[in-house]
Design a protein around this motif. Sequence first.
Motif, short mmCIF file in Angstrom:
data_model
loop_
_atom_site.label_atom_id
_atom_site.label_comp_id
_atom_site.label_asym_id
_atom_site.label_seq_id
_atom_site.Cartn_x
_atom_site.Cartn_y
_atom_site.Cartn_z
N THR A 60 50.25 47.90 27.29
CA THR A 60 51.44 47.42 26.60
C THR A 60 52.04 46.27 27.40
O THR A 60 51.69 46.05 28.57
N SER A 81 49.66 50.75 18.17
CA SER A 81 49.18 52.07 18.56
C SER A 81 49.14 53.03 17.38
O SER A 81 50.05 53.08 16.56
N ILE A 114 50.57 56.12 24.07
CA ILE A 114 51.47 55.06 23.59
C ILE A 114 52.06 55.47 22.25
O ILE A 114 51.33 55.86 21.34
N THR A 164 53.73 51.15 18.43
CA THR A 164 54.03 50.24 19.54
C THR A 164 52.98 49.13 19.60
O THR A 164 51.78 49.38 19.52
N CYS A 181 50.52 46.74 21.30
CA CYS A 181 49.79 46.77 22.57
C CYS A 181 48.60 45.80 22.49
O CYS A 181 48.38 45.16 21.47
#
Length: 238
Positions: free
Chosen positions: A130, A169, A178, A182, A184
Amino acid sequence: MSHSLVSLSSHKRKRPEKYPSGPVDAERTILDLIKSKKHLGICVREIKQETKLADDDIKKSLKSLSTKCLIKEVVNIHNKRNKHYMAVEFEPSNEISGGDWYVDGELNKEFIDELQKLCLRYMRTKKVVTLERVHDLLKKVVTFDISSQQVGEILNLIVLNNFIIEVKSTGLGDYHSIPVGTICYRVASGAGVLTGPRTGAFASIPCGACPRISMCTPDGVIAPSNCVHYEKWLNIEF
């Protein structure tokens, strides 16, 4: 009646001028104006607009103030052609200097390249990372306070050059640690292959389909000068 006219005339002569005209007064006016701008400084055109002084008075005053080491000329990355002045007790803000990405008004491409390589080496040891994790890494190795936004600019540049891909994610498999949704990053594997047709004149150049075009500026971290896709496009024989 004659006495009244004389008094009125005398009163008008004593009324202070709106703008000073003498060389010393011009210097003081310009110095006060430049100091009031603090870390942002001011260009010659703005000095003229705000003081209404003659060009010759401004030129002489700036030269005199510089000789006396009361002001200094700095580079404004957004307008390098026009001279920009600042009081000596202030340092240019990041908005003017470009921050740590710039040296003497020029983009520090070698430094940015090194950060990209460092990020890639780190990412090759991880399956998914991330922005926060890359930020934590860079904070330990760089000698200045690097912001999350700056790390994002570096990652966006690496994405643009097709070395890594930006994903969300799923919370499963490699993404189990994660949170779902999110953003990443992971090292690219066959990334860069465009899917679907592109139509229209603008779409015929890389910029037309670039997801980072809103971040691309001539003097920025993401710029036509460091875009591999743009360079390849320029070399195509039409």
